[in-house]
Motif scaffolding. Structure first.
Motif, short mmCIF file in Angstrom:
data_model
loop_
_atom_site.label_atom_id
_atom_site.label_comp_id
_atom_site.label_asym_id
_atom_site.label_seq_id
_atom_site.Cartn_x
_atom_site.Cartn_y
_atom_site.Cartn_z
N PRO A 77 0.80 -1.23 0.00
CA PRO A 77 0.00 0.00 0.00
C PRO A 77 0.83 1.28 0.00
CG PRO A 77 -0.93 -1.60 1.52
CD PRO A 77 0.39 -2.15 1.08
N LEU A 78 2.02 1.26 0.59
CA LEU A 78 2.87 2.45 0.56
C LEU A 78 3.30 2.76 -0.87
CD1 LEU A 78 5.09 1.90 3.74
CD2 LEU A 78 3.13 3.42 3.47
N ASN A 79 3.55 1.71 -1.62
CA ASN A 79 3.88 1.88 -3.04
C ASN A 79 2.70 2.48 -3.80
OD1 ASN A 79 3.41 0.31 -5.87
ND2 ASN A 79 5.56 0.89 -5.67
N TRP A 80 1.49 2.05 -3.48
CA TRP A 80 0.31 2.58 -4.18
C TRP A 80 0.19 4.09 -3.95
CZ3 TRP A 80 -3.49 -1.42 -1.60
CH2 TRP A 80 -3.05 -2.72 -1.91
N LEU A 81 0.49 4.52 -2.74
CA LEU A 81 0.43 5.94 -2.43
C LEU A 81 1.45 6.71 -3.27
CD1 LEU A 81 -0.80 8.14 -0.59
CD2 LEU A 81 1.02 7.63 1.07
N MET A 82 2.67 6.19 -3.36
CA MET A 82 3.73 6.86 -4.13
C MET A 82 3.40 6.89 -5.62
SD MET A 82 6.48 6.05 -6.33
CE MET A 82 7.00 4.37 -5.95
N VAL A 83 2.98 5.75 -6.17
CA VAL A 83 2.68 5.68 -7.60
C VAL A 83 1.43 6.50 -7.92
CG1 VAL A 83 2.12 4.15 -9.53
CG2 VAL A 83 3.82 3.45 -7.84
N GLY A 84 0.44 6.47 -7.03
CA GLY A 84 -0.76 7.27 -7.25
C GLY A 84 -0.43 8.75 -7.37
N ARG A 85 0.48 9.23 -6.52
CA ARG A 85 0.90 10.63 -6.60
C ARG A 85 1.60 10.91 -7.93
NH1 ARG A 85 3.24 10.94 -0.42
NH2 ARG A 85 1.28 11.48 0.64
N ARG A 86 2.39 9.95 -8.40
CA ARG A 86 3.09 10.15 -9.68
C ARG A 86 2.10 10.19 -10.84
NH1 ARG A 86 8.82 7.08 -10.35
NH2 ARG A 86 8.47 8.01 -12.40
N ILE A 87 1.06 9.37 -10.75
CA ILE A 87 0.04 9.42 -11.80
C ILE A 87 -0.63 10.79 -11.80
CG2 ILE A 87 -2.16 8.47 -12.60
CD1 ILE A 87 -1.31 5.79 -11.32
N ARG A 88 -0.95 11.27 -10.61
CA ARG A 88 -1.62 12.57 -10.50
C ARG A 88 -0.74 13.68 -11.05
NH1 ARG A 88 -6.17 13.95 -8.09
NH2 ARG A 88 -6.48 16.12 -7.40
N LYS A 89 0.55 13.59 -10.78
CA LYS A 89 1.50 14.58 -11.29
C LYS A 89 1.62 14.48 -12.81
CE LYS A 89 6.22 16.29 -10.65
NZ LYS A 89 7.50 16.08 -9.92
N MET A 90 1.60 13.26 -13.33
CA MET A 90 1.65 13.05 -14.78
C MET A 90 0.44 13.68 -15.47
SD MET A 90 1.42 9.43 -16.79
CE MET A 90 1.54 9.31 -18.57
N ASN A 91 -0.71 13.62 -14.80
CA ASN A 91 -1.95 14.25 -15.29
C ASN A 91 -2.41 13.68 -16.64
OD1 ASN A 91 -4.12 16.01 -15.21
ND2 ASN A 91 -2.97 17.73 -16.09
N PRO A 92 -2.63 12.37 -16.72
CA PRO A 92 -3.06 11.79 -17.99
C PRO A 92 -4.49 12.15 -18.34
CG PRO A 92 -3.12 10.13 -16.27
CD PRO A 92 -2.53 11.36 -15.65
N ASP A 93 -4.78 12.17 -19.64
CA ASP A 93 -6.16 12.36 -20.09
C ASP A 93 -6.96 11.08 -19.95
OD1 ASP A 93 -5.92 15.12 -21.18
OD2 ASP A 93 -4.46 14.16 -22.51
N ILE A 94 -6.31 9.95 -20.23
CA ILE A 94 -6.98 8.65 -20.17
C ILE A 94 -6.08 7.67 -19.44
CG2 ILE A 94 -7.98 6.74 -21.50
CD1 ILE A 94 -8.34 8.68 -23.85
N ILE A 95 -6.65 6.92 -18.51
CA ILE A 95 -5.96 5.79 -17.89
C ILE A 95 -6.68 4.53 -18.34
CG2 ILE A 95 -5.29 4.63 -15.75
CD1 ILE A 95 -5.38 7.36 -14.36
N ILE A 96 -5.91 3.55 -18.83
CA ILE A 96 -6.47 2.27 -19.26
C ILE A 96 -5.86 1.18 -18.38
CG2 ILE A 96 -6.71 0.61 -21.15
CD1 ILE A 96 -6.17 3.00 -23.07
N THR A 97 -6.69 0.31 -17.86
CA THR A 97 -6.18 -0.83 -17.12
C THR A 97 -7.05 -2.04 -17.39
OG1 THR A 97 -5.47 -1.66 -14.95
CG2 THR A 97 -7.46 -0.29 -15.00
N LYS A 98 -6.40 -3.18 -17.49
CA LYS A 98 -7.14 -4.44 -17.60
C LYS A 98 -7.50 -4.93 -16.20
CE LYS A 98 -5.84 -7.62 -20.64
NZ LYS A 98 -6.96 -7.73 -21.59
#
Length: 378
Positions: A77-98
């Motif tokens: 879960p600590l990794n999820w917090l770190m990666v989630g912040r990076r996604i937010r900083k990246m600011n994508p228009d679309i996120i795709i996940t299977k």
């Protein structure tokens, strides 16, 4: 391009191997023709305790022209917090996940909650909603994953039906699994059989993919013991790694005295060898006991190989009965009868012609276009 989108694909990719990685990588190739695309994959996908195979990692070279970054730890879960912040900083228009297993729900669901901004659209491509092999927590994990998703792509009607039990309102499209065209071009049957050191002039059927209980290899082995298969001198190639205990299958082989009529190639099949197995076979057989959709069907379409599939789940949607293959009950005698019909009625030529026509509808461009439509409407 003025309307170029920033797209982030979260999920399995190189150096991990298998159909999930192949799908995400091929989708990225398609999308990056018009958009800015990255894939963020796992540092830890499955802990060794939960991984049934020999290795999670590919021995193939890294795919060219794709941006793949290893960031996600599926159990930390600590990794999820770190990666989630990076996604937010990246600011994508679309996120795709299977979405393929409920145990991925907590990690992916958390990343989506933490990472998406108000304008970001999340599209989930659903392999399964209800898993083949049920475990405690499945429903809770699935609900947790589905909530932050804006729209869905289901690859079979059965998966779409399962989704509607959980999400009756959100937008969802039914787009069949595109063809896996990333395993190289077709080669002749003779060349493929030479590569595999098979006997010329024999009838060969192929069971391909990870060996798990729901895939029904035991049904196929029992079908191979049918007198009709012996009379036609049908040989089976089993190509794929055991994802469970091999003992019951080996005992069944011995009990049925199938001898050299079943060839067990039970190591992971590298990408460059896939074409040899499909091109060497006369017929691909999927004797599944349960199914949603199958990437194996889409490899068979690419290599223009007729199929026998059991009439479970989404398999029947992909293989019109009597057109590109035959449907059968998940029963050894019924499977044997369908195989017999294919060979006795000499159906190869007309089914190959039908495959060439049918496979035109299973394009990656269609999937990419639908993802953009869902993102615009969501």
């Amino acid at each position: 391009m003025a309307n170029k989108k920033k797209i982030l694909i979260l999920g399995t990719a190189y150096p991990f191997r298998g159909g999930l990685a192949a799908y995400n990588e091929r989708l990225a190739e398609e999308l990056q023709q018009t958009d800015d695309v990255e894939i963020w994959t796992f540092t830890v996908q499955y802990p060794k305790l939960f991984f049934p195979g020999k290795s999670q990692f590919s021995t193939d070279p890294a795919p060219k022209h794709l941006r793949i970054t290893r960031l996600i730890n599926s159990v930390n879960p600590l990794n999820w917090l770190m990666v989630g912040r990076r996604i937010r900083k990246m600011n994508p228009d679309i996120i795709i996940t299977k979405y393929w297993l409920p145990i991925m729900g907590p990690a992916l669901g958390s990343l989506l909650r933490l990472g998406k901004r108000k304008h970001t659209k999340v599209i989930a491509v659903l392999d399964n909603v209800v898993p083949h092999e049920k475990r405690p927590g499945d429903v809770a994990f699935t609900k947790y994953f589905l909530k932050p998703v804006d729209a869905f792509v289901a690859m079979s009607q059965s998966v779409l039906n399962d989704l509607r039990v959980f999400e009756p309102v959100k937008k969802a499209s039914l787009i069949p699994h595109p063809i896996y065209d990333n395993y190289g071009p077709l080669i002749s049957k003779e060349e493929a059989r030479t590569q595999l050191k098979l006997q010329p002039g024999k009838r060969y059927i192929l069971f391909f993919g990870f060996i798990r209980q729901y895939k029904g290899l035991d049904l196929l082995l029992q079908a191979m013991a049918d007198e009709r298969m012996k009379e036609l001198d049908v040989h089976a190639i089993v190509a794929g790694e055991y994802y469970e205990d091999a003992t019951p299958y080996l005992e069944l082989l011995n009990k049925l005295q199938l001898g050299d009529r079943v060839l067990m190639h039970t190591d992971f099949i590298p990408n460059e060898a896939v074409k040899n197995y499909f091109c060497a076979a006369d017929l691909v057989v999927q004797p599944y006991k349960s199914a949603t959709q199958s990437g194996i069907s889409q490899i068979a379409y690419h290599f223009e190989k007729p199929m026998v599939v059991t009439n479970v789940g989404g398999l029947v949607e992909m293989v019109p009965d009597g057109v590109v293959g035959f449907q059968a009950e998940p029963d050894p005698a019924a499977i044997a009868a369908a195989i017999e019909k294919y060979f006795v009625d000499n159906r190869e030529a007309d089914m190959v012609a039908a495959l060439r026509k049918e496979k035109l509808q299973y394009s990656w461009s269609r999937l990419a276009k639908e993802i953009h439509i869902l993102a615009a409407e969501g």
